[in-house]
Structure formats: structure tokens, C-alpha cells
Scaffold this motif. Structure first.
Motif, PDB file in Angstrom:
ATOM      1  N   SER A   1       0.845  -1.188   0.000  1.00  0.00           N
ATOM      2  CA  SER A   1       0.000   0.000   0.000  1.00  0.00           C
ATOM      3  C   SER A   1       0.871   1.224   0.000  1.00  0.00           C
TER       4      SER A   1
ATOM      5  N   PRO B   1      -3.667   7.323   3.271  1.00  0.00           N
ATOM      6  CA  PRO B   1      -3.156   7.368   1.914  1.00  0.00           C
ATOM      7  C   PRO B   1      -2.522   8.698   1.561  1.00  0.00           C
TER       8      PRO B   1
ATOM      9  N   THR C   1     -12.068   8.880   2.410  1.00  0.00           N
ATOM     10  CA  THR C   1     -10.636   8.610   2.403  1.00  0.00           C
ATOM     11  C   THR C   1     -10.377   7.116   2.204  1.00  0.00           C
TER      12      THR C   1
ATOM     13  N   HIS D   1      -8.317   5.431  -1.025  1.00  0.00           N
ATOM     14  CA  HIS D   1      -7.162   4.553  -0.834  1.00  0.00           C
ATOM     15  C   HIS D   1      -7.375   3.225  -1.548  1.00  0.00           C
TER      16      HIS D   1
ATOM     17  N   CYS E   1      -2.999  -4.359   3.670  1.00  0.00           N
ATOM     18  CA  CYS E   1      -3.046  -3.336   4.712  1.00  0.00           C
ATOM     19  C   CYS E   1      -2.422  -3.842   6.010  1.00  0.00           C
TER      20      CYS E   1
END
Length: 415
Positions: free
Chosen positions: A26, A54, A113, A117, A144
Motif C-alpha cells: 500500500s 493514503p 478517504t 485509498h 493493509c
């Protein structure tokens, strides 16, 4: 003027074929800060850590109207077979407003958000984020929890909120994400078992701490406002959004979260919370110096506020106040600044050996709420009512100090 203060997963692609997806890292986290007041020396500018968030432009993201998909289409609209009209269009607009108000503003921002992401992650993997695939979601939360490039992993609580955000986004688009599918449920259970930790709690700001913090404030407009914020926030056990969301009277602003009712014996706050409206009663204190009602009256009098938001920006020269509502982030910055200036926490074993920078991270806007729950020496049910909790167990989570063995079941059972 400014204010003074897993391999082998396959998922369908848009053309109907299956594509194998491998885990990837990520993006690296970044901090996005918004300032509504001049930062004070030594105080962090933001109230919460952005770790794991992010690397995106939040200003662009948060400016998008709620309910829009990636193509700019509104998720709530007239059916295709219904002809539009002025009246129906106005109803659609109102329905969109109600849909946006179904969840708190901060929750909506967090969900946006989360989707941003996830959509970015999907673009890098070459899959369509608009297809609610449990297999893809399973890989996403895996990445994640354990990023492949060694970047910081997200906490279990953050991943849980990401899942909630994605599910909510799909619902808004008329799609369904099966959270019980094995690709999600099994992976999520494994993440919790592997990485789950006891919840971390912010330190409570107790009554003696509030007194020390208030003693540092002068009697200029800005400090009068901040004194009222601290005392009302503590005595009411309020969330930071509930403090700054107060209006003088009922239905005076569209973004208000509650209003005041001044009485001889104190003030009643009518607060619109997560579960509806509740009344918060704040009586007068033992002295004017520490009375939250007196502090509120003084602020309203000298700031000449009789309509609209209670807490607002103050001009740099303390010559007056603006009309715009104060950001809830100011409550966090205020608490952190005064914690540093007053030395709150230095007498606590868990904090005494920490640097000022590390110590202040243990305090937040919720510290006032936790302080009331921990320090009020009254029957627990009264604290529960003041905080607006549905259960006593939730109230106990806020109590940082209490006699855990006041009710001794061991002795009661005959041992």
C-alpha cells in the motif's frame, strides 16, 4: 483576519474474464493537516496521527459532494423511467442531503478517504474497484495488515473502519459486498487473531488538570473562549464536535450539533449525537473562577454573541470575533498546548519518563470526556446519562481510574 490561536486469488475483470491478483504494498503514509488557528509553540498542529493514511490530496477529496461515484454520477437520482421536473429535482437534492446526514460528517470524511485509498490500490493492481469482489477485498486487507514493501502496517481498528467504509460506499452505489464471504471473513478473522491488541486509550484530563490548565489562561477574548471550551467540555463530558457544534438557539445554523438553554441554576445543552438528541445538564460551580456556566456567560457577553455558533474564531488583536464556526480540531490543539504548558501527566508513572513530544500524544479531544467519567464521584448511572452512553459497560471504558473491586463478587459468593 486570522484567528489567534495470499496468491491464487482470482477476481472478475470488467470484460468478464478472471485475472489473478498478487499482493502489493500500500502507499506510504503521509500527514495532511488543516489549520484554522495560529499554532502555539511546542503544540502539535493536528489532533490525530495520520499514520497509515493514503498519500492523497484531502482537500480535493473532501470537496467532492457526498454520494458521487468516480464518474461524478450521483448515487441517489430519479429512476430512468421517471421524467424529471423542478419539484422532483428539488426532492432529489433534499434526499441527497438527508443521505449525507445519515452518518456524522467526520465518518463521511473517513469513508471517502477509505474509498480513495482502495480505488488507488485497485488501479495499481489493474482491477475495477466498482466491482464488489470479496476476493479483491481479502487481498486488500491482507496488504493493509502486512504491506509487502515494509511500510508501516495499519492497525486492526483502522482496517476494520476501512472495511466499513468500503461496504458503505458500495451500498450508496446500489451494490452489495458480502462481508460473510470466506475471502473476507476468514482473512479478517486471521488478521484480528494475529495482529489484534488491547485498545489504546487516551489519557484523561482530570479536574485538577483542568484547573491547572485554566489557570494559564488570561482574560482576553481568545483565552475567555478557550476557558469556556475547557470547562464546558469537561463538565458536559462532550465530544470535540459537540463542543464546537453548539449554537445559541435551536435551528440557527445548518451545521449545528446542538443548542443552549440558559437557566438560573445552570445551562442545559441539547445535543444531537449518534443515537439522537440528548440533554446535558451543567450546573453552576463552586466559584466563578472554575464555573463552566460563568465562563460561558462571560465569553458570550464580551464576544457579543447572541445568534449562531457559540465558539468562533477570534481576531489576532482580540478586537472581535468572526462569524464562522470554530473547527473541532482547535479543541485538540488547545488541550495539547495546555498539557505541555502546565505539565499535566508528569506525575503519572506511565508518562513521567516520556519526552514532551511523546507525552502530549497521549492526550486528545476525548481526554475531557474520559476525565469526567473518571473523576466524577457520583453514581455511575448519572455519568452514563451525561455521556449519552447506551450501556454502563461503555461508560466504564472511559473510566481511567475507579475502584474495580467496589462490588466484590468473590466475597458475595461466600469466599
Amino acid at each position: 483576519m486570522q484567528d489567534s490561536d495470499n496468491k491464487g486469488y482470482k477476481t472478475p475483470t470488467p470484460d468478464g474474464r478472471e485475472a489473478e491478483i498478487s499482493s502489493a504494498a500500500s502507499p506510504s503514509p503521509s500527514n495532511n493537516r488543516q489549520h484554522d488557528e495560529r499554532p502555539r509553540s511546542g503544540a502539535p498542529a493536528d489532533g490525530a496521527s495520520a499514520a497509515g493514511m493514503p498519500d492523497i490530496d484531502l482537500d480535493d477529496l473532501l470537496s467532492e459532494p457526498a454520494g458521487k461515484d468516480d464518474n461524478g454520477e450521483q448515487s441517489i437520482a430519479l429512476p430512468a423511467h421517471v421524467a424529471g421536473s423542478g419539484t422532483l429535482d428539488r426532492l432529489v437534492d433534499q434526499a441527497r442531503d438527508y443521505a449525507a446526514a445519515a452518518t456524522a460528517e467526520n465518518t463521511n470524511k473517513a469513508y471517502k478517504t477509505d474509498w480513495k485509498h482502495f480505488a488507488s490500490w485497485c488501479r495499481r493492481k489493474g482491477v475495477d474497484a466498482l466491482v464488489p469482489s470479496p476476493a479483491v477485498i481479502g487481498l486488500y486487507i491482507t496488504d493493509c495488515a502486512k504491506p509487502q514493501d515494509g511500510s508501516p502496517a495499519l492497525s486492526v481498528s483502522t482496517i476494520e473502519r476501512r472495511l466499513s467504509g468500503l461496504a458503505a460506499n458500495y451500498r450508496h452505489r446500489g451494490l452489495t459486498l458480502d462481508m460473510k464471504d470466506r475471502h473476507i471473513a476468514s482473512v479478517w478473522a486471521g488478521i484480528k487473531n494475529t495482529h489484534g491488541k488491547p485498545p489504546t486509550q487516551k489519557e484523561a484530563v482530570l479536574a485538577e488538570d483542568v484547573l491547572e490548565m485554566v489557570a494559564l489562561l488570561s482574560f482576553g477574548l481568545c483565552d475567555m473562549r478557550d476557558r469556556a471550551i475547557l470547562l464546558i467540555g469537561y463538565a458536559g463530558g462532550l465530544r470535540r464536535t459537540e463542543i464546537t457544534g453548539l449554537d445559541i438557539g435551536k435551528e440557527e445554523t445548518d451545521d449545528g450539533r446542538g443548542y443552549l438553554e440558559m437557566l438560573d441554576g445552570g445551562v442545559v445543552l441539547h445535543i444531537r449525537g449518534k443515537t439522537g438528541w440528548r440533554e446535558v445538564e451543567i450546573g453552576r460551580g463552586s466559584s466563578d473562577q472554575t464555573c463552566p456556566v460563568h465562563a460561558l456567560e462571560q465569553w458570550l457577553h464580551f464576544a457579543k454573541i447572541d445568534f449562531g455558533p457559540v465558539f468562533r474564531r477570534v481576531y489576532r488583536d482580540n478586537s472581535g470575533v468572526g462569524i464562522e464556526r470554530l473547527s473541532d480540531k482547535h479543541v485538540v490543539r488547545l488541550i495539547k498546548r495546555l498539557v505541555l504548558d502546565s505539565g499535566v501527566g508528569l506525575d503519572r508513572p506511565t508518562l513521567s519518563k516520556l519526552s514532551d513530544e511523546e507525552r502530549v500524544k497521549h492526550f486528545s479531544g476525548h481526554s475531557l470526556r474520559a476525565g469526567l467519567a473518571s473523576g466524577a464521584e457520583v453514581d455511575e448511572r448519572y455519568v452514563q446519562k451525561q455521556l449519552g452512553h447506551a450501556s454502563a459497560e461503555m461508560t466504564r471504558r472511559y473510566q481511567r481510574r475507579r475502584d474495580r473491586f467496589r462490588v466484590n463478587l468473590t466475597k458475595a459468593a461466600g469466599l
